[in-house]
Write a protein that holds these residues in place. Structure first.
Motif, PDB file in Angstrom:
ATOM      1  N   PHE A 188       0.581  -1.162   0.013  1.00  0.00           N
ATOM      2  CA  PHE A 188       0.095   0.321  -0.115  1.00  0.00           C
ATOM      3  C   PHE A 188       0.890   1.492  -0.587  1.00  0.00           C
ATOM      4  O   PHE A 188       0.585   2.166   0.305  1.00  0.00           O
ATOM      5  N   ARG A 311      -5.116  13.016   3.328  1.00  0.00           N
ATOM      6  CA  ARG A 311      -6.111  11.559   2.084  1.00  0.00           C
ATOM      7  C   ARG A 311      -7.302  10.795   2.167  1.00  0.00           C
ATOM      8  O   ARG A 311      -7.214  10.722   3.784  1.00  0.00           O
ATOM      9  N   GLN A 313      -8.998   7.620   2.819  1.00  0.00           N
ATOM     10  CA  GLN A 313      -8.292   5.794   3.028  1.00  0.00           C
ATOM     11  C   GLN A 313      -8.764   5.224   1.925  1.00  0.00           C
ATOM     12  O   GLN A 313     -10.227   5.404   1.069  1.00  0.00           O
ATOM     13  N   MET A 314      -7.699   4.510   0.875  1.00  0.00           N
ATOM     14  CA  MET A 314      -8.168   4.145  -0.173  1.00  0.00           C
ATOM     15  C   MET A 314      -9.677   3.178  -0.210  1.00  0.00           C
ATOM     16  O   MET A 314     -10.045   2.873  -1.239  1.00  0.00           O
ATOM     17  N   LEU A 315      -9.201   2.252   0.811  1.00  0.00           N
ATOM     18  CA  LEU A 315     -10.220   1.179   0.240  1.00  0.00           C
ATOM     19  C   LEU A 315     -11.478   1.637   1.823  1.00  0.00           C
ATOM     20  O   LEU A 315     -11.657   1.588   2.929  1.00  0.00           O
TER      21      LEU A 315
END
Ligand code: SF4
Lengths: 319, 115
Positions: A188, A311, A313-315
């Motif tokens: 990640f 940022r 959270q990607m998921l």
């Protein structure tokens, strides 16, 4: 492993009349596989149970499982890929040479018999174990066998399934696939998941010394990994969550004892055919569950200022 | 001594994940695991509810779970490339938490499968 031709063990139990175990020893490693799913069960399609089924074992050694089989094919060590490739040629009537057959340690008659039995089967299944996927050729062997299973479908129904090992390894694959799109070997570090076994797989990462903190849960690499990897685990801060004080715990900076899943911690585990099953713990543990401890560590991390800056959270799909 | 009986318990010792086990247990330990094979029986009977190990260890010394959680979080936070590894002998619920943690850390995530 996307795109594999597979099925559930329930289908095997009810329909499979031709069962091949390749590079595995279910009699000792998966003791109830024969009785519960593959050989012994009777079904409307196979009313005579064991008598209606043929079992072939392909392995380099005559293990206990050979006794349960109708046919045992002893392949020369490291020649699985060659053997599978020959079989793929033979089912399509492509020419093969005697030297190629001799290399596998088997005879042309054995191969011809195997091919005709595969084609005559109503429902064939390959179960492949670590003897195939962890020896020379590794995942290329598994890929070849999966391709053979797919190609056999030009003639009859054929499927393939890996014989997954202990615990909930299948669940780990499924959960990582669900959350990141990849089954293992994920990084990640760019803020989104990337997949590259060999680069991001643990043994390689540790041997190269590419990590500066290891969080180990439900595994004991200190007992199973090559020495250079273990040395690196001892060098960096290692955190272990385990019901026992393991080899890894002894070289770790932090060890937290957790309740063993299925004995005293509830949850879900995946069977090797990717069927999720609920656990029914019988005991109460004085220790917290893995789930609780990981969640609390994660919450403690969330309270710290985010070093990656602003940022998302990607998921997002944690449900 | 009262034994409670748990029907359809699940064994996770091997990939078969048999879910037809009948367990007979008291508060301390499991006394019988009917239908389980030798491996499964040993697995069920070897675990007890007693406190065999310390709650947590930090640098080899006994510590509380709270302290260990704080220490673990600090180590992970300080690391540039933390690794989350294993996830075999645990539940899917814990695995999901691990994925989220690795994602938040911007670290590496891997299981037994890659060996
Ligand atoms: S009872 Fe035996 S075969 Fe079934 S999951 Fe447990 S160890 Fe595997």
């Amino acid at each position: 492993m996307g795109g594999k031709v597979t099925c559930t063990l329930g289908e095997v139990k009810n329909r499979a009349d031709f069962i091949v175990y390749w590079g595995g020893n279910p009699a000792e490693c998966h003791p109830r596989h024969f009785t519960k799913y593959t050989l012994m069960q009777k079904s409307p399609f196979l009313p005579r149970g064991r008598k209606d089924r043929t079992m072939v074992l392909v392995d380099i050694r005559e293990t206990k499982s050979a006794k349960a089989s109708n046919i045992f094919l002893q392949v020369r060590p490291g020649k699985d890929f060659e053997l599978i490739t020959l079989l793929r040629a033979m089912i399509k009537d492509q020419p093969i040479s005697e030297a190629q057959v001799a290399e596998t340690g088997l005879t042309i008659e054995q191969l011809q018999d195997f091919v005709s039995r595969m084609k005559a089967a109503k429902y064939g299944v390959f179960f492949f174990g670590m003897g195939l996927s962890m020896t020379r050729g590794k995942h290329m062997n598994s890929a070849a066998l999966l391709t053979l299973a797919a190609e056999m479908n030009a003639f009859t129904k054929f499927v393939a399934m890996p014989m997954r090992g202990h615990g909930n390894v299948t669940g780990a694959d499924v959960i990582m696939r669900w959350q990141t799109g990849y089954p293992f070997g994920i990084s990640f570090n760019r803020g989104y998941p990337r997949y590259n076994p060999g680069e991001f797989s643990t043994v390689d990462v540790l041997v190269r010394g590419d990590t500066d903190c290891a969080f180990i849960i439900g595994a004991d690499p200190g007992a199973t990994m090559p020495q250079p990897a273990i040395d690196h685990l001892a060098k960096v801060p290692t955190i272990v969550l385990d019901p026992h004080v393991t080899h890894t715990s002894k070289l770790a900076r932090v060890h937290i004892t957790t309740a063993p899943a299925g004995i005293s911690a509830p949850g879900t585990a995946y069977r090797m055919d990717e069927i999720p099953l609920p656990l029914r713990p019988a005991l109460k543990s004085p220790y917290p569950s893995d789930e609780e401890v990981v969640r609390r560590i994660k919450e403690a991390l969330l309270e710290k200022p985010d070093w990656m800056g602003e940022r998302p959270q990607m998921l997002q799909n944690q449900i | 001594m009262d034994l409670k009986v748990i029907d359809h318990a699940t064994c996770t010792f091997c990939g078969c994940v048999c879910d037809d086990i009948q367990l007979h247990a008291d508060d301390e330990r499991i006394h019988q695991a009917k239908k389980a094979c030798v491996l499964g029986k040993a697995w069920f009977l070897n675990h007890t509810a007693e406190r065999k190990y310390p709650d947590a260890l930090i640098d080899g010394k006994e510590a509380t779970v709270d302290e260990a959680i704080a220490a673990a979080a600090e180590h992970l936070y300080q690391a540039d490339m933390p690794l989350v590894y294993g996830m075999s002998n645990t539940t899917c619920e814990a695995q999901r938490e691990c994925v989220e943690m690795a994602d938040h850390l911007g670290g590496l995530l891997d299981s037994h499968t890659s060996l």
